[in-house]
Design a protein around this motif. Structure first.
Motif, PDB file in Angstrom:
ATOM      1  N   PRO A 182       0.795  -1.229   0.000  1.00  0.00           N
ATOM      2  CA  PRO A 182       0.000   0.000   0.000  1.00  0.00           C
ATOM      3  C   PRO A 182       0.828   1.281   0.000  1.00  0.00           C
ATOM      4  CG  PRO A 182      -0.960  -1.606   1.487  1.00  0.00           C
ATOM      5  CD  PRO A 182       0.346  -2.182   1.036  1.00  0.00           C
ATOM      6  N   SER A 229       1.959   1.989  -3.482  1.00  0.00           N
ATOM      7  CA  SER A 229       0.788   2.354  -4.281  1.00  0.00           C
ATOM      8  C   SER A 229       0.368   3.796  -4.013  1.00  0.00           C
ATOM      9  CB  SER A 229      -0.381   1.407  -3.987  1.00  0.00           C
ATOM     10  OG  SER A 229      -0.129   0.114  -4.499  1.00  0.00           O
ATOM     11  N   MET A 241      -8.316  -1.948  -3.458  1.00  0.00           N
ATOM     12  CA  MET A 241      -7.419  -0.817  -3.248  1.00  0.00           C
ATOM     13  C   MET A 241      -8.110   0.492  -3.601  1.00  0.00           C
ATOM     14  SD  MET A 241      -3.810   0.089  -5.132  1.00  0.00           S
ATOM     15  CE  MET A 241      -4.707   0.542  -6.636  1.00  0.00           C
TER      16      MET A 241
END
Length: 228
Positions: free
Chosen positions: A21, A24, A69
């Motif tokens: 994460p 990202s 996500m």
């Protein structure tokens, strides 16, 4: 001009939802600033969707991790809002008497930004709570201000929000995405008269390598544990 970008492999991982994460998040913020990478990510997403088409239903099915996500990002609240001429909602961050408009991806973490602290010389720092065992922070370097020479026991991801800095290896400009690891040693210093604001994520404490700065390595470890 933006010169440093995520690799195509990272962009594919981003649209697939297979990256950690923290990475990202930083890539998402880079896409807010970089049309070139945003176009690539769109193309990779469309290709992924085409591969997932089921002939019987003719519907597009994206990888579930990508959907999760995207949903998690959209659920994060945005605090104080700034609407630019294009109608996009962004957050303004203030430091040293200046206001900076954040990329949309970072605006959603605006209510998780800690207090600014004045560190060494012309260096300011504000932690951002993102979880996952990572230390995320905004770093502002005033004119000629910088971070002492250091290396990394883990990885360091940095996005230049506004301004320029040089680190003895390269010169970076607004929008540049920088990925470093334990093979890199550098000394970031703001270039120009306006100072430089960056957003940085590390998964291990910095390790200062020269002079008096080595004395603050224990404090660097404590700060990392307290804010990651």
């Amino acid at each position: 001009m933006i010169k440093f970008h995520p690799t195509d492999t990272d962009l594919v991982g981003f649209v697939e939802g297979s990256l950690v994460p923290a990475k990202s998040l930083l890539i998402s913020a880079h896409l807010d600033l970089c049309d070139e990478c945003a176009e690539k990510a769109t193309a990779f997403t469309e290709n992924l969707a085409l591969q997932a088409i089921k002939p019987s239903s003719r519907k597009n099915y994206l990888d579930s991790s990508l959907v999760n996500m995207c949903e998690s990002i959209m659920e994060l609240p945005a605090a104080t809002q700034h609407i630019n001429a294009d109608g996009f909602v962004k957050q303004t961050l203030s430091v040293d008497g200046r206001d900076f408009i954040l990329p949309e991806a970072l605006s959603r973490f605006s209510n998780r930004i800690g207090e600014w602290s004045h560190l060494l010389g012309k260096l300011w720092q504000a932690p951002v709570e993102i979880g996952g065992g990572h230390l995320a922070q905004f770093i502002y370097m005033e004119k000629d201000g910088g971070v002492p020479e250091h290396t990394h026991k883990g990885s360091e991801l940095t996005l230049v929000i506004d301004g320029k800095f040089a680190d003895g290896n390269e010169e970076y400009d607004s929008g540049d995405f920088i990925s470093l690891d334990s093979t890199h040693t550098h000394t970031p210093v703001a270039v120009g008269d306006e100072g430089c604001l960056v957003f940085s994520i590390i998964d291990q404490p910095l390790y200062f390598t020269t002079g008096w700065a080595r004395l603050i390595n224990p404090l660097s470890h404590l700060y990392f544990r307290a804010n990651s």
